[in-house]
Design an enzyme around this catalytic site. Structure first.
Site, short mmCIF file in Angstrom:
data_model
loop_
_atom_site.label_atom_id
_atom_site.label_comp_id
_atom_site.label_asym_id
_atom_site.label_seq_id
_atom_site.Cartn_x
_atom_site.Cartn_y
_atom_site.Cartn_z
N ASP A 28 0.87 -1.08 -0.02
CA ASP A 28 0.03 0.12 0.11
C ASP A 28 0.80 1.37 -0.07
O ASP A 28 2.08 1.29 0.41
CB ASP A 28 -1.00 -0.02 1.29
CG ASP A 28 -1.99 1.10 1.27
OD1 ASP A 28 -2.49 1.52 0.28
OD2 ASP A 28 -2.16 1.71 2.31
N SER A 29 0.27 2.50 -0.43
CA SER A 29 1.02 3.63 -0.24
C SER A 29 1.47 3.88 1.20
O SER A 29 2.44 4.55 1.42
CB SER A 29 0.14 4.76 -0.92
OG SER A 29 -1.13 4.90 -0.14
N CYS A 71 -4.30 -1.53 -2.17
CA CYS A 71 -4.49 -0.18 -2.63
C CYS A 71 -5.38 -0.03 -3.69
O CYS A 71 -5.07 -0.51 -4.75
CB CYS A 71 -3.15 0.52 -2.60
SG CYS A 71 -3.21 2.24 -3.11
N GLU A 88 -2.64 9.19 7.94
CA GLU A 88 -1.37 9.02 7.81
C GLU A 88 -0.68 9.90 8.92
O GLU A 88 0.26 9.62 9.28
CB GLU A 88 -0.74 9.40 6.45
CG GLU A 88 -1.06 8.32 5.39
CD GLU A 88 -0.43 6.93 5.52
OE1 GLU A 88 0.74 7.03 5.67
OE2 GLU A 88 -1.06 5.76 5.16
N CYS A 93 -11.14 2.53 -0.52
CA CYS A 93 -9.83 2.78 -0.38
C CYS A 93 -9.38 1.98 1.10
O CYS A 93 -10.39 2.11 2.21
CB CYS A 93 -9.46 4.29 0.18
SG CYS A 93 -8.21 4.73 0.89
N HIS A 108 -7.57 2.30 3.55
CA HIS A 108 -7.32 3.12 4.83
C HIS A 108 -8.87 3.35 5.41
O HIS A 108 -9.13 3.61 6.45
CB HIS A 108 -6.76 4.81 4.20
CG HIS A 108 -5.75 4.87 4.07
ND1 HIS A 108 -4.88 4.27 2.89
CD2 HIS A 108 -4.63 5.53 4.97
CE1 HIS A 108 -3.57 4.46 2.96
NE2 HIS A 108 -3.36 5.15 4.18
N1 DGL Z 1 -5.03 3.07 0.65
C1 DGL Z 1 -5.16 3.39 -0.85
C2 DGL Z 1 -6.38 3.01 -1.38
O1 DGL Z 1 -6.80 2.03 -1.12
C3 DGL Z 1 -4.48 4.48 -1.00
C4 DGL Z 1 -4.48 6.05 -0.59
C5 DGL Z 1 -3.67 7.03 -0.80
O2 DGL Z 1 -2.39 6.80 -1.06
O3 DGL Z 1 -4.11 8.14 -1.35
O4 DGL Z 1 -6.83 3.60 -2.29
#
Ligand code: DGL
Length: 269
Positions: free
Chosen positions: A7-8, A70, A162, A194, A196
């Site tokens: 993931d990012s 992600c 984050e 997402c 997150h």
């Molecule tokens: N967790 C990520 C997703 O599922 C990425 C979030 C990001 O880096 O903007 O899209």
């Protein structure tokens, strides 16, 4: 013997947690590209380059199979990576398809033509890049007809998570749900598109109302990975379990530990 989870930043930990619970005998290498997070405000080319560089680090760590935990990377880079050809014996999977299969009540590998499904009004919450890609709508159209999708780009939420600023993240979620409801007053289902966002699932659910079915990916991806590995037991890879980040390992360790409520020790990638 390890599977790569990418993931990012911290969002993929929601997926890691679910796959570790579902597949307790397996080992995983988690890679957070924290130095370049968030991806969701970047353009597709940029996301592609960053995703490829991160996945290569996971190949180097001995993984043969990498899950892009992600949505933003799955939307902007997965198809391009697969079409461009992966190194021999390596595979990359995304997180969209298990979610859409659940929404459309399909089994894995059901390639029958798109058909009418139960839900008609679906709210999609995702990063600006995922929303702009329309990848969710494209994958859905392969499987279902007559589903109205209203997408809400949730700017700022990933940055707040984050940064560990959950008060800001919660306020942003409420305002994005309000914005969505102005466009679609009565969604039957909502997709947390997402990885997150499951960290704020209760806030989404409360703002949407109890009658809205909220789909989040972690368990769906875990189930789908278990099924995939049954069919491809050769994809376990060689790596040793661990947590890698391109960011500051001490800071990422603190945040990750706070989110999963167990100690995760990150090292520099
Ligand atoms: N967790 C990520 C997703 O599922 C990425 C979030 C990001 O880096 O903007 O899209």
């Amino acid at each position: 013997m390890a599977i790569g989870i990418f993931d990012s930043g911290l969002g993929g930990l929601t997926v890691l947690d679910a796959v570790q619970k579902r597949l307790p005998d397996l080992e995983f290498v988690y890679f957070a590209d924290s130095a370049h997070a968030p991806y969701g405000v970047r353009n597709a080319d940029d996301i592609y380059q960053l995703t490829v560089a991160s996945v290569e680090k996971l190949w180097d760590a001995g993984c043969d199979l990498v899950i892009l935990a992600c949505n933003t990377a799955s939307a902007a880079a997965l198809r391009r990576m697969q079409e461009g050809g992966l190194p021999k014996g390596k595979r990359v999977l995304g997180v969209f398809v298990p979610l859409i299969e659940a929404l459309t009540e399909r089994q894995w590998g059901d390639n029958s033509p798109p058909r009418e499904v139960e839900v008609k009004h679906v709210a999609l919450f995702a990063t600006p890049a995922t929303v702009a890609s329309r990848a969710f709508q494209r994958e859905l159209a392969f499987r279902a007809i007559g589903v109205d999708v209203e997408a809400q780009a949730c700017g700022g939420v990933v940055d707040a998570i984050e940064d560990g600023d959950m008060i800001l993240a919660e306020a942003l979620v409420r305002s994005h749900v309000d914005a969505l409801k102005r466009k679609m007053p009565n969604p039957e289902a909502a997709i947390l598109g997402c990885t997150h966002y499951p960290l704020l699932q209760e806030v989404f659910q409360a703002a949407l109302g109890e009658h809205v079915k909220v789909y989040s990916q972690a368990n769906l991806v875990a189930e789908s990975l278990a099924d995939y590995l049954k069919r491809h037991p050769d994809m376990y890879g060689q790596g040793t379990a661990g947590y890698l980040t391109t960011g500051n390992p001490a800071k990422v360790t603190d945040r990750a530990t706070q989110f999963l409520r167990r100690r995760l020790q990150f090292a520099a990638a």
